[in-house]
Scaffold this motif. Sequence first.
Motif, PDB file in Angstrom:
ATOM      1  N   ASP A  33      -8.966 -15.797   0.017  1.00 36.14           N
ATOM      2  CA  ASP A  33      -8.395 -16.831  -0.848  1.00 36.14           C
ATOM      3  C   ASP A  33      -7.821 -16.268  -2.153  1.00 36.14           C
ATOM      4  OD1 ASP A  33     -11.067 -16.246  -1.551  1.00 36.14           O
ATOM      5  OD2 ASP A  33     -11.216 -18.101  -2.715  1.00 36.14           O
ATOM      6  N   VAL A  34      -8.154 -15.002  -2.457  1.00 35.76           N
ATOM      7  CA  VAL A  34      -7.558 -14.318  -3.619  1.00 35.76           C
ATOM      8  C   VAL A  34      -7.060 -12.961  -3.122  1.00 35.76           C
ATOM      9  CG1 VAL A  34      -7.870 -13.698  -6.044  1.00 35.76           C
ATOM     10  CG2 VAL A  34      -9.401 -15.364  -4.999  1.00 35.76           C
ATOM     11  N   PRO A  35      -6.030 -12.950  -2.263  1.00 35.46           N
ATOM     12  CA  PRO A  35      -5.658 -11.712  -1.553  1.00 35.46           C
ATOM     13  C   PRO A  35      -5.126 -10.593  -2.437  1.00 35.46           C
ATOM     14  CG  PRO A  35      -4.021 -13.418  -1.180  1.00 35.46           C
ATOM     15  CD  PRO A  35      -5.157 -14.066  -1.911  1.00 35.46           C
ATOM     16  N   ARG A  36      -4.613 -10.910  -3.627  1.00 42.94           N
ATOM     17  CA  ARG A  36      -4.008  -9.852  -4.439  1.00 42.94           C
ATOM     18  C   ARG A  36      -4.870  -9.448  -5.631  1.00 42.94           C
ATOM     19  NH1 ARG A  36      -0.038  -9.602  -1.414  1.00 42.94           N
ATOM     20  NH2 ARG A  36       1.470 -11.149  -0.840  1.00 42.94           N
ATOM     21  N   ARG A  37      -6.157  -9.670  -5.536  1.00 46.48           N
ATOM     22  CA  ARG A  37      -7.048  -9.367  -6.665  1.00 46.48           C
ATOM     23  C   ARG A  37      -7.093  -7.876  -6.986  1.00 46.48           C
ATOM     24  NH1 ARG A  37     -12.809 -11.317  -5.122  1.00 46.48           N
ATOM     25  NH2 ARG A  37     -13.157 -10.689  -7.259  1.00 46.48           N
ATOM     26  N   PHE A  38      -6.820  -7.013  -6.005  1.00 49.92           N
ATOM     27  CA  PHE A  38      -6.870  -5.569  -6.249  1.00 49.92           C
ATOM     28  C   PHE A  38      -5.501  -4.958  -6.511  1.00 49.92           C
ATOM     29  CE2 PHE A  38     -10.618  -5.848  -3.164  1.00 49.92           C
ATOM     30  CZ  PHE A  38     -11.521  -6.046  -4.186  1.00 49.92           C
ATOM     31  N   THR A  39      -4.443  -5.724  -6.306  1.00 53.07           N
ATOM     32  CA  THR A  39      -3.108  -5.133  -6.421  1.00 53.07           C
ATOM     33  C   THR A  39      -2.275  -5.707  -7.563  1.00 53.07           C
ATOM     34  OG1 THR A  39      -2.268  -6.701  -4.775  1.00 53.07           O
ATOM     35  CG2 THR A  39      -3.000  -4.552  -3.972  1.00 53.07           C
ATOM     36  N   GLU A  40      -2.781  -6.732  -8.254  1.00 54.50           N
ATOM     37  CA  GLU A  40      -2.047  -7.317  -9.375  1.00 54.50           C
ATOM     38  C   GLU A  40      -2.909  -7.297 -10.638  1.00 54.50           C
ATOM     39  OE1 GLU A  40      -0.824 -11.184  -8.034  1.00 54.50           O
ATOM     40  OE2 GLU A  40       0.809 -10.368  -6.811  1.00 54.50           O
ATOM     41  N   GLY A  41      -2.309  -7.615 -11.780  1.00 57.79           N
ATOM     42  CA  GLY A  41      -3.049  -7.648 -13.031  1.00 57.79           C
ATOM     43  C   GLY A  41      -3.524  -6.265 -13.454  1.00 57.79           C
ATOM     44  N   LYS A  42      -4.683  -6.217 -14.112  1.00 58.77           N
ATOM     45  CA  LYS A  42      -5.224  -4.941 -14.609  1.00 58.77           C
ATOM     46  C   LYS A  42      -5.512  -3.970 -13.473  1.00 58.77           C
ATOM     47  CE  LYS A  42      -5.620  -5.762 -19.076  1.00 58.77           C
ATOM     48  NZ  LYS A  42      -4.863  -5.005 -20.058  1.00 58.77           N
ATOM     49  N   ALA A  43      -6.042  -4.473 -12.345  1.00 60.18           N
ATOM     50  CA  ALA A  43      -6.333  -3.601 -11.200  1.00 60.18           C
ATOM     51  C   ALA A  43      -5.048  -2.973 -10.670  1.00 60.18           C
ATOM     52  CB  ALA A  43      -7.033  -4.394 -10.097  1.00 60.18           C
ATOM     53  N   GLY A  44      -3.979  -3.758 -10.601  1.00 56.13           N
ATOM     54  CA  GLY A  44      -2.693  -3.232 -10.153  1.00 56.13           C
ATOM     55  C   GLY A  44      -2.153  -2.167 -11.087  1.00 56.13           C
ATOM     56  N   GLU A  45      -2.350  -2.361 -12.403  1.00 55.81           N
ATOM     57  CA  GLU A  45      -1.917  -1.357 -13.384  1.00 55.81           C
ATOM     58  C   GLU A  45      -2.668  -0.045 -13.191  1.00 55.81           C
ATOM     59  OE1 GLU A  45      -2.131  -2.835 -17.394  1.00 55.81           O
ATOM     60  OE2 GLU A  45      -1.202  -4.747 -16.827  1.00 55.81           O
ATOM     61  N   VAL A  46      -3.967  -0.132 -12.905  1.00 50.35           N
ATOM     62  CA  VAL A  46      -4.758   1.079 -12.672  1.00 50.35           C
ATOM     63  C   VAL A  46      -4.263   1.797 -11.421  1.00 50.35           C
ATOM     64  CG1 VAL A  46      -7.061   1.964 -12.124  1.00 50.35           C
ATOM     65  CG2 VAL A  46      -6.786   0.242 -13.905  1.00 50.35           C
ATOM     66  N   LEU A  47      -3.965   1.048 -10.361  1.00 47.48           N
ATOM     67  CA  LEU A  47      -3.445   1.672  -9.132  1.00 47.48           C
ATOM     68  C   LEU A  47      -2.119   2.382  -9.381  1.00 47.48           C
ATOM     69  CD1 LEU A  47      -4.212  -0.951  -6.338  1.00 47.48           C
ATOM     70  CD2 LEU A  47      -5.296   1.275  -6.694  1.00 47.48           C
ATOM     71  N   LYS A  48      -1.242   1.764 -10.164  1.00 48.97           N
ATOM     72  CA  LYS A  48       0.048   2.398 -10.476  1.00 48.97           C
ATOM     73  C   LYS A  48      -0.161   3.663 -11.305  1.00 48.97           C
ATOM     74  CE  LYS A  48       2.721  -1.851 -10.217  1.00 48.97           C
ATOM     75  NZ  LYS A  48       3.335  -2.952 -10.963  1.00 48.97           N
ATOM     76  N   ALA A  49      -1.109   3.617 -12.233  1.00 50.28           N
ATOM     77  CA  ALA A  49      -1.414   4.808 -13.044  1.00 50.28           C
ATOM     78  C   ALA A  49      -1.963   5.928 -12.170  1.00 50.28           C
ATOM     79  CB  ALA A  49      -2.412   4.449 -14.143  1.00 50.28           C
ATOM     80  N   LEU A  50      -2.802   5.568 -11.204  1.00 46.92           N
ATOM     81  CA  LEU A  50      -3.337   6.568 -10.268  1.00 46.92           C
ATOM     82  C   LEU A  50      -2.207   7.231  -9.485  1.00 46.92           C
ATOM     83  CD1 LEU A  50      -6.471   4.708  -8.875  1.00 46.92           C
ATOM     84  CD2 LEU A  50      -6.478   6.825 -10.187  1.00 46.92           C
ATOM     85  N   ALA A  51      -1.267   6.423  -9.007  1.00 49.59           N
ATOM     86  CA  ALA A  51      -0.138   6.963  -8.243  1.00 49.59           C
ATOM     87  C   ALA A  51       0.699   7.903  -9.106  1.00 49.59           C
ATOM     88  CB  ALA A  51       0.719   5.822  -7.698  1.00 49.59           C
ATOM     89  N   ARG A  52       0.942   7.527 -10.367  1.00 46.61           N
ATOM     90  CA  ARG A  52       1.712   8.405 -11.266  1.00 46.61           C
ATOM     91  C   ARG A  52       0.963   9.709 -11.527  1.00 46.61           C
ATOM     92  NH1 ARG A  52       2.431   3.544 -14.064  1.00 46.61           N
ATOM     93  NH2 ARG A  52       0.977   4.207 -15.687  1.00 46.61           N
ATOM     94  N   GLY A  53      -0.353   9.609 -11.700  1.00 46.06           N
ATOM     95  CA  GLY A  53      -1.157  10.809 -11.943  1.00 46.06           C
ATOM     96  C   GLY A  53      -1.137  11.755 -10.756  1.00 46.06           C
ATOM     97  N   GLN A  54      -1.235  11.218  -9.558  1.00 45.99           N
ATOM     98  CA  GLN A  54      -1.183  12.057  -8.361  1.00 45.99           C
ATOM     99  C   GLN A  54       0.166  12.740  -8.223  1.00 45.99           C
ATOM    100  OE1 GLN A  54      -2.220   9.333  -5.249  1.00 45.99           O
ATOM    101  NE2 GLN A  54      -4.327  10.019  -5.227  1.00 45.99           N
ATOM    102  N   GLU A  55       1.228  11.992  -8.501  1.00 52.33           N
ATOM    103  CA  GLU A  55       2.570  12.549  -8.413  1.00 52.33           C
ATOM    104  C   GLU A  55       2.741  13.692  -9.411  1.00 52.33           C
ATOM    105  OE1 GLU A  55       7.132  10.988  -9.091  1.00 52.33           O
ATOM    106  OE2 GLU A  55       5.601   9.542  -8.449  1.00 52.33           O
ATOM    107  N   TRP A  56       2.259  13.494 -10.634  1.00 55.14           N
ATOM    108  CA  TRP A  56       2.348  14.536 -11.663  1.00 55.14           C
ATOM    109  C   TRP A  56       1.555  15.766 -11.242  1.00 55.14           C
ATOM    110  CZ3 TRP A  56      -1.385  16.999 -14.532  1.00 55.14           C
ATOM    111  CH2 TRP A  56      -0.918  17.802 -15.586  1.00 55.14           C
ATOM    112  N   LEU A  57       0.324  15.549 -10.778  1.00 57.17           N
ATOM    113  CA  LEU A  57      -0.534  16.667 -10.398  1.00 57.17           C
ATOM    114  C   LEU A  57       0.080  17.471  -9.259  1.00 57.17           C
ATOM    115  CD1 LEU A  57      -3.323  17.979 -10.936  1.00 57.17           C
ATOM    116  CD2 LEU A  57      -4.255  16.473  -9.171  1.00 57.17           C
ATOM    117  N   ALA A  58       0.608  16.778  -8.264  1.00 58.23           N
ATOM    118  CA  ALA A  58       1.159  17.454  -7.095  1.00 58.23           C
ATOM    119  C   ALA A  58       2.407  18.267  -7.427  1.00 58.23           C
ATOM    120  CB  ALA A  58       1.468  16.436  -6.011  1.00 58.23           C
ATOM    121  N   LYS A  59       3.102  17.922  -8.516  1.00 63.30           N
ATOM    122  CA  LYS A  59       4.320  18.644  -8.884  1.00 63.30           C
ATOM    123  C   LYS A  59       4.032  19.967  -9.584  1.00 63.30           C
ATOM    124  CE  LYS A  59       7.498  14.755  -9.215  1.00 63.30           C
ATOM    125  NZ  LYS A  59       8.247  13.873 -10.107  1.00 63.30           N
ATOM    126  N   LYS A  60       2.807  20.209  -9.976  1.00 66.42           N
ATOM    127  CA  LYS A  60       2.464  21.440 -10.686  1.00 66.42           C
ATOM    128  C   LYS A  60       2.332  22.602  -9.699  1.00 66.42           C
ATOM    129  CE  LYS A  60       2.494  19.480 -14.602  1.00 66.42           C
ATOM    130  NZ  LYS A  60       3.547  19.802 -15.532  1.00 66.42           N
TER     131      LYS A  60
END
Length: 198
Positions: A18-45
């Motif tokens: 009943d709350v399907p996007r609780r992990f992908t939107e709002g603050k949780a979604g921002e954390v997931l996007k930050a994680l993806a950016r961090g992985q991308e940065w790390l992998a480029k080194k």
Amino acid sequence: QRSLVFDNHYTREPFRRDVPRRFTEGKAGEVLKALARGQEWLAKKRQLWGDGYYLYGIERCGVASGEKILGGADWFARGAQTILRAQRPDGSIPIGAHGGGLVNTAFCTLFLLNGGAPLAFYKLDHREGHDDDLNPRDLANLTRNLWVAYERPVNWQKVSLKASLGDLLEAPVVFLSGTRAVWIRKEGVEKLRDYVLS
């Protein structure tokens, strides 16, 4: 650190339909996007692939995210080649500047042990824009519990139907999720049928 925040804060509550996007939107979604950016940065080194501490960090990212490809490369295959080329006849792996040969041998051993653990699950990425990852930590949590229960490392990874049947057969379970009907092209259906029959 953000991965720990996400796992220990945002996923304490179970996924609810009943709350399907609780992990992908709002603050949780921002954390997931930050994680993806961090992985991308790390992998480029790329200049750091010859460092045990860096390889350990890449392994932690790859295992936690379920990504097989980081920075455009199969992170485990690339790291394992680097380690095996650097290993000395006495078994030590003295690569990197963090802590000397003994510490780097430990980092590289953890990379090989954890990153090379057998796959228990593939999580199927159906297609772009589908809601197949509304619960991004589902298989990570299940795999972690299996690891503890069986006292041996196992992994999970994301996969698309562009993978070969041979690649799909590396994991005994292909997991599909989402709240909408799944539409898969004919060749994908045939590949899944071959997977099940195999």
